[in-house]
Design a protein around this motif. Structure first.
Motif, mmCIF file in Angstrom:
data_model
loop_
_atom_site.group_PDB
_atom_site.id
_atom_site.type_symbol
_atom_site.label_atom_id
_atom_site.label_comp_id
_atom_site.label_asym_id
_atom_site.label_seq_id
_atom_site.Cartn_x
_atom_site.Cartn_y
_atom_site.Cartn_z
ATOM 1 N N PRO A 164 2.087 8.691 -6.618
ATOM 2 C CA PRO A 164 1.677 10.087 -6.834
ATOM 3 C C PRO A 164 2.789 11.084 -6.564
ATOM 4 O O PRO A 164 3.013 12.013 -7.351
ATOM 5 C CB PRO A 164 0.522 10.265 -5.836
ATOM 6 N N PHE A 188 0.665 3.987 -2.843
ATOM 7 C CA PHE A 188 -0.296 5.091 -2.945
ATOM 8 C C PHE A 188 0.310 6.426 -2.512
ATOM 9 O O PHE A 188 -0.264 7.479 -2.780
ATOM 10 C CB PHE A 188 -1.550 4.776 -2.121
ATOM 11 N N GLY A 189 1.438 6.379 -1.840
ATOM 12 C CA GLY A 189 2.191 7.597 -1.575
ATOM 13 C C GLY A 189 3.353 7.749 -2.516
ATOM 14 O O GLY A 189 3.675 8.855 -2.970
ATOM 15 N N VAL A 209 -0.350 13.787 -9.818
ATOM 16 C CA VAL A 209 -0.694 13.103 -8.568
ATOM 17 C C VAL A 209 -1.885 12.171 -8.779
ATOM 18 O O VAL A 209 -1.879 11.014 -8.327
ATOM 19 C CB VAL A 209 -0.996 14.132 -7.458
ATOM 20 N N LEU A 210 -2.899 12.651 -9.470
ATOM 21 C CA LEU A 210 -4.080 11.817 -9.735
ATOM 22 C C LEU A 210 -3.711 10.611 -10.604
ATOM 23 O O LEU A 210 -4.205 9.500 -10.375
ATOM 24 C CB LEU A 210 -5.165 12.653 -10.415
ATOM 25 N N ALA A 217 -1.278 3.424 -8.957
ATOM 26 C CA ALA A 217 -1.161 2.595 -7.763
ATOM 27 C C ALA A 217 -2.335 1.641 -7.639
ATOM 28 O O ALA A 217 -2.168 0.460 -7.295
ATOM 29 C CB ALA A 217 -1.062 3.489 -6.523
ATOM 30 N N GLY A 218 -3.536 2.135 -7.937
ATOM 31 C CA GLY A 218 -4.715 1.270 -7.869
ATOM 32 C C GLY A 218 -4.639 0.110 -8.840
ATOM 33 O O GLY A 218 -4.969 -1.038 -8.491
ATOM 34 N N TRP A 227 0.813 -1.221 0.000
ATOM 35 C CA TRP A 227 0.000 0.000 0.000
ATOM 36 C C TRP A 227 0.842 1.265 0.000
ATOM 37 O O TRP A 227 0.320 2.368 -0.199
ATOM 38 C CB TRP A 227 -0.935 -0.009 1.210
ATOM 39 N N VAL A 254 -2.209 8.042 -8.392
ATOM 40 C CA VAL A 254 -3.205 7.297 -7.612
ATOM 41 C C VAL A 254 -3.822 6.185 -8.454
ATOM 42 O O VAL A 254 -3.971 5.038 -7.999
ATOM 43 C CB VAL A 254 -4.296 8.254 -7.081
#
Length: 440
Positions: free
Chosen positions: A67, A63-64, A280-281, A287-288, A60, A284
């Motif tokens: 982005p 997710f940092g 950044v979006l 990462a997803g 996880w 995200v």
């Protein structure tokens, strides 16, 4: 009389000191491109390995990481290394059509080349779905352009030949596929092959290939494939692979070409005003997709494609679609990075999916056909696609089926994307460079 004869001998190409100086500089340039490409490859592999260690510790954390990494890469691209964004191949193509040496030097500066390497490695280190082959083309062209400034060439076409040779040598060294480098120079970079400059290109590619083999060994990126497609029923697989791969590749290219023009209306204005937030979006979403795919969509896709070619990959059923989306998102973020390797991985995934739909055909053959079909659909360079897949899998027996699939996929791709991806972006890049600045 003796003096005149001696001067005449020195003017002969074989005995001319000036010609030998130019040859030596050219040879050194070809070797240097290979050395940089090898170092680039090792740095990219190390970045991906480090990313794999970090995400294995905590999946996880991406997710940092993604982005923040994409935003940092975009900021550095705009502030420190302007001109390093994107694949790098459109810039090399545009440079071949420029007549102003200062404009060429700006596009192919060593500063931009350094930024291309550093930021591509950074992107791979945060999980972006990008490749290093396109950037290596621009880096190789920049190195040879710098070599040309050391020993000025007498004609403009010879200076362009150096840029062409550097890009081709970059492909040869990046993939360890010398023949693909030559074909790529003819089919995609220059769209022609002039007799006066052919020796420059061939020499650079050969030296880059020899250097790569000497230092890295005669390896193939996707292993060795011994599959064959028997004449008869098995050839029926060519058509569905070409249609699916061509359509998917053409749609992928059209989406990126349209996005490069900017989104319309209020959304487009918002995106233009907030590029870092868009990055950044995109991180995200990236990462997803990575978490959803179990990490299969991160990075170049070499490992996944090789596993599919060799028949031991354990990938999710939707790998091809998720990898395609991850590549689109990575490109739209605005960071430097190529699409060669991810496209080959997407194509391999499409071939594997087609085997589930068409179980009666050899699975390994469908993977190769899917790779060449999608890659040909994306870059619309069918001969290059065929040679790259053939050389990277060490399978000459599939040459004719691969070529047939690539040509059909090229035609299908043209139905949805009327202009090749790299040519369209190169045209936009040229227009931006040549557009007159407003008066103060």
């Amino acid at each position: 009389m003796r003096f005149t004869g001696s001067r005449h001998l020195r003017r002969l190409p074989l005995l001319s000191p000036l010609q030998w100086k130019r040859r030596l500089v050219l040879w050194c340039g070809g070797v240097l491109v290979a050395l940089v490409a090898i170092g680039f490859a090792h740095a990219a592999d190390a970045a991906q390995a480090l990313f794999a260690v970090v995400t294995a510790w905590n999946p996880w954390i991406v997710f940092g990481l993604a982005p923040g990494g994409l935003a940092l890469s975009l900021w550095l691209t705009r502030r420190v290394f302007p001109g390093a964004q994107g694949s790098g191949i459109p810039q090399a193509i545009a440079a071949l059509h420029m007549t102003d040496p200062k404009a060429v030097d700006a596009v192919l500066s060593l500063r931009v080349a350094l930024g291309k390497v550093v930021l591509t490695v950074l992107g791979l280190g945060v999980g972006a779905s990008i490749g290093r082959e396109g950037p290596t083309v621009q880096v190789g062209a920049a190195i040879m352009n710098a070599v040309g400034r050391i020993t000025p060439m007498p004609r403009l076409e010879m200076q362009r030949a150096l840029v062409l040779a550097g890009g081709a040598a970059g492909v040869a060294a990046a993939f360890n596929t010398p023949l693909a480098g030559i074909v790529f120079a003819i089919e995609e970079l220059s769209h022609s092959f002039e007799q006066r400059t052919s020796g420059v290109v061939l020499t650079a590619v050969i030296l880059a290939g020899i250097t790569t083999v000497a230092l890295s060994g005669n390896y193939t990126y996707f292993g060795h494939s011994a599959v064959v497609l028997d004449v008869g029923r098995d050839w029926l697989a060519v058509l569905p692979c070409a249609v699916v791969g061509g359509l998917a590749g053409g749609l992928f290219s059209q989406v990126l070409i349209s996005a490069s023009r900017g989104l319309p209306g209020r959304i487009g204005r918002w995106v233009a005003r907030h590029p870092l937030l868009v990055a950044v979006l995109c991180g995200v979403v990236l990462a997803g997709l990575g978490v959803l795919s179990g990490g299969a969509t991160y990075g170049t896709g070499y490992a996944q494609a090789r596993g599919l070619v060799e028949g031991h990959a354990d990938l999710p059923a939707g790998f091809a679609v998720m990898k395609l989306l991850a590549t689109v998102v990575s490109y739209l973020s605005g960071i430097p990075g190529g699409i060669f390797a991810p496209s080959l991985a997407v194509g391999a995934g499409l071939g594997s999916w087609l085997h589930a739909v068409l179980p009666g055909f050899p699975p390994g053959a469908l993977v190769l056909l899917g790779m060449v079909a999608y890659f040909s659909g994306v870059v619309q360079a069918p001969i290059t696609a065929t040679v790259i897949v053939m050389e990277m899998t060490d399978n000459q027996q599939m040459t004719i089926p691969l070529l047939a699939t690539a040509m059909l996929a090229f035609g299908v791709s043209r139905l949805v994307c009327r202009r090749s991806f790299y040519s369209a972006l190169a045209r936009r890049f040229l227009d931006a460079v040549e557009r007159p600045r407003p008066a103060d």
